[in-house]
Design a protein around this motif. Structure first.
Motif, PDB file in Angstrom:
ATOM      1  N   SER A 204       0.874  -1.197  -0.121  1.00  0.00           N
ATOM      2  CA  SER A 204      -0.041   0.100  -0.025  1.00  0.00           C
ATOM      3  C   SER A 204       0.883   1.193  -0.039  1.00  0.00           C
ATOM      4  O   SER A 204       1.952   1.339   0.729  1.00  0.00           O
ATOM      5  N   PRO A 205       0.576   2.263  -0.769  1.00  0.00           N
ATOM      6  CA  PRO A 205       1.086   3.527  -0.748  1.00  0.00           C
ATOM      7  C   PRO A 205       1.130   4.361   0.554  1.00  0.00           C
ATOM      8  O   PRO A 205       1.930   5.078   0.957  1.00  0.00           O
ATOM      9  N   ASP A 206       0.097   4.064   1.348  1.00  0.00           N
ATOM     10  CA  ASP A 206      -0.122   4.478   2.689  1.00  0.00           C
ATOM     11  C   ASP A 206       1.158   4.045   3.462  1.00  0.00           C
ATOM     12  O   ASP A 206       1.490   5.011   4.237  1.00  0.00           O
ATOM     13  N   THR A 207       1.911   3.129   3.128  1.00  0.00           N
ATOM     14  CA  THR A 207       3.037   2.810   4.009  1.00  0.00           C
ATOM     15  C   THR A 207       4.150   3.721   3.973  1.00  0.00           C
ATOM     16  O   THR A 207       4.372   4.502   4.837  1.00  0.00           O
ATOM     17  N   TRP A 208       4.766   4.076   2.716  1.00  0.00           N
ATOM     18  CA  TRP A 208       5.953   5.071   2.733  1.00  0.00           C
ATOM     19  C   TRP A 208       5.314   6.669   2.886  1.00  0.00           C
ATOM     20  O   TRP A 208       6.145   7.381   3.218  1.00  0.00           O
ATOM     21  N   THR A 209       4.091   6.946   2.389  1.00  0.00           N
ATOM     22  CA  THR A 209       3.695   8.317   2.582  1.00  0.00           C
ATOM     23  C   THR A 209       3.468   8.531   4.117  1.00  0.00           C
ATOM     24  O   THR A 209       3.890   9.426   4.322  1.00  0.00           O
ATOM     25  N   HIS A 210       3.098   7.546   4.839  1.00  0.00           N
ATOM     26  CA  HIS A 210       2.822   7.868   6.201  1.00  0.00           C
ATOM     27  C   HIS A 210       4.455   7.892   6.913  1.00  0.00           C
ATOM     28  O   HIS A 210       4.469   8.932   7.756  1.00  0.00           O
ATOM     29  N   ASP A 211       5.170   7.080   6.455  1.00  0.00           N
ATOM     30  CA  ASP A 211       6.411   7.233   7.123  1.00  0.00           C
ATOM     31  C   ASP A 211       7.119   8.482   6.648  1.00  0.00           C
ATOM     32  O   ASP A 211       7.936   9.167   7.531  1.00  0.00           O
ATOM     33  N   GLN A 212       7.079   8.887   5.550  1.00  0.00           N
ATOM     34  CA  GLN A 212       7.770  10.173   5.018  1.00  0.00           C
ATOM     35  C   GLN A 212       7.227  11.201   5.603  1.00  0.00           C
ATOM     36  O   GLN A 212       7.765  12.073   5.979  1.00  0.00           O
TER      37      GLN A 212
ATOM     38  N   ASP B 244       9.773  13.995   7.589  1.00  0.00           N
ATOM     39  CA  ASP B 244       9.854  15.288   6.985  1.00  0.00           C
ATOM     40  C   ASP B 244       9.508  16.204   8.247  1.00  0.00           C
ATOM     41  O   ASP B 244       9.595  17.553   8.053  1.00  0.00           O
ATOM     42  N   ARG B 245       9.323  15.807   9.467  1.00  0.00           N
ATOM     43  CA  ARG B 245       9.147  16.970  10.390  1.00  0.00           C
ATOM     44  C   ARG B 245      10.114  17.756  10.804  1.00  0.00           C
ATOM     45  O   ARG B 245      11.581  17.282  10.747  1.00  0.00           O
ATOM     46  N   PRO B 246      10.257  18.978  11.049  1.00  0.00           N
ATOM     47  CA  PRO B 246      11.321  19.936  11.413  1.00  0.00           C
ATOM     48  C   PRO B 246      12.252  19.029  12.494  1.00  0.00           C
ATOM     49  O   PRO B 246      11.679  18.816  13.502  1.00  0.00           O
ATOM     50  N   GLY B 247      13.357  18.866  12.220  1.00  0.00           N
ATOM     51  CA  GLY B 247      14.346  18.301  13.187  1.00  0.00           C
ATOM     52  C   GLY B 247      14.412  16.811  13.008  1.00  0.00           C
ATOM     53  O   GLY B 247      15.408  16.121  13.870  1.00  0.00           O
ATOM     54  N   ASN B 248      13.595  16.170  12.441  1.00  0.00           N
ATOM     55  CA  ASN B 248      13.694  14.668  12.489  1.00  0.00           C
ATOM     56  C   ASN B 248      14.778  13.849  11.619  1.00  0.00           C
ATOM     57  O   ASN B 248      15.441  13.055  12.145  1.00  0.00           O
ATOM     58  N   GLY B 249      15.284  14.989  10.730  1.00  0.00           N
ATOM     59  CA  GLY B 249      16.606  14.315  10.101  1.00  0.00           C
ATOM     60  C   GLY B 249      17.718  14.439  10.650  1.00  0.00           C
ATOM     61  O   GLY B 249      18.475  13.508  10.679  1.00  0.00           O
ATOM     62  N   ASP B 250      17.894  15.290  11.749  1.00  0.00           N
ATOM     63  CA  ASP B 250      18.790  15.138  12.570  1.00  0.00           C
ATOM     64  C   ASP B 250      18.883  14.174  13.617  1.00  0.00           C
ATOM     65  O   ASP B 250      19.691  13.319  13.934  1.00  0.00           O
ATOM     66  N   ILE B 251      17.805  13.841  14.006  1.00  0.00           N
ATOM     67  CA  ILE B 251      17.564  12.708  14.635  1.00  0.00           C
ATOM     68  C   ILE B 251      17.969  11.456  13.940  1.00  0.00           C
ATOM     69  O   ILE B 251      18.491  10.537  14.641  1.00  0.00           O
TER      70      ILE B 251
END
Length: 293
Positions: free
Chosen positions: A181-189, A193-200
């Motif tokens: 289901s496309p719901d999987t990767w769109t949900h995770d992404q 993409d939340r601010p600060g999550n890339g650093d985490i």
């Protein structure tokens, strides 16, 4: 029915999904990257009639707290202590562990810390052996370990949080893409993409280098305590490759071993088979210890 709860653990709100009767054998479901307890959304209803299921989100993932990197130590050791405290807070004294991807270094730390609590292991594309970390996928992560300040290394590691990479994790190695289901990767992404999550995520990529040195200790735990284990592995996974599955048979005497013709997120394509394998494993190895009258 699946219930959705949050409990505060040392200042962090830990979200978890819960289903089933607490008098039944417990299975703790520990998710991987880049997902959350969302990956177990379909497995939980398939098992809840006979088992008590708990699926927490790690800090920085899913619906749990996402403190900044200067507010929480994003290491696998610290994640394991948070989840360990969570299990204590909800009163779980005995359980089987389902570990996948990041769930493996979290869960195996907990198991080695409390071997008397672990009734069984369910391992799905989660590593405890260096054989499963080939350089193809891991090359940019390993480069980041050696040069974490280098912009090129940061960019190489950060590729794994990009939308194309998230989708790739779900689709690579899958024979019938219509099952995913496309719901999987769109949900995770959306959560990545939340601010600060890339650093985490970069912090956890960097800390992953501290897991392989612990592998010999986890293997010693396997040999000493001999928990019954179900190993069910998507054999086409390029992240935790098939060669990482076989060594479990070297250290564990009681292993129910299955390779599935799929990729990293095997539950998305092989849910009925995996649910049946878990049920048979639990009925054989764990359930006889429980009085279900």
């Amino acid at each position: 029915m699946t219930h959705h709860h949050t409990v505060n653990i040392n200042g962090q709100d830990i979200f978890y999904r819960e289903a089933g009767d607490r008098r039944n054998p417990a299975i703790v479901l520990l998710h991987g990257f880049p997902t959350s307890s969302f990956m177990f959304r379909n497995l939980i209803p398939a098992l809840e009639d006979k088992y008590y299921l708990v699926a927490p989100d790690f800090p920085g993932f899913g619906q749990s707290s996402m403190p900044a990197v200067h507010e929480y130590a994003y290491t696998f050791d610290n994640l394991s202590h948070t989840i360990d405290a969570f299990l204590g807070a909800i009163g779980l004294e005995k359980y089987s562990l389902y570990v996948m991807d990041y769930g493996a270094p979290v869960g195996f730390r907990i198991a080695a810390r409390h071997p008397e609590k672990v009734e069984g292991l369910i391992v799905q594309n989660g590593n405890a052996y260096v054989e499963g970390m080939e350089d193809g996928f891991w090359a940019p992560i390993k480069k980041y370990w050696t040069s974490p300040e280098d912009p090129a290394s940061i960019a190489g590691a950060s590729v794994m949080t990009a939308p194309a990479s998230t989708r790739w994790q779900y689709e690579d190695g899958v024979k019938d893409l219509s099952l995913v289901s496309p719901d999987t990767w769109t949900h995770d992404q959306a959560l990545l993409d939340r601010p600060g999550n890339g650093d985490i995520q970069l912090a956890l990529f960097f800390d992953y280098q501290n897991n392989p040195p612990l592998y010999p200790g986890w293997q010693a735990y396997f040999r000493t305590w001999q928990p019954p284990a179900l190993v069910v592995w998507g054999k086409n996974d390029q992240i935790f490759v098939e060669s990482g599955a076989h060594p479990y048979k070297r250290d564990l005497q009681n292993v129910d071993f299955h390779l599935l013709d799929t990729g990293h997120f095997a539950l998305e394509t092989h849910l009925p088979q995996i649910a049946t394998l878990i049920d048979r494993f639990m009925e054989r190895e764990v359930a006889p210890k429980y009085n279900r009258a």
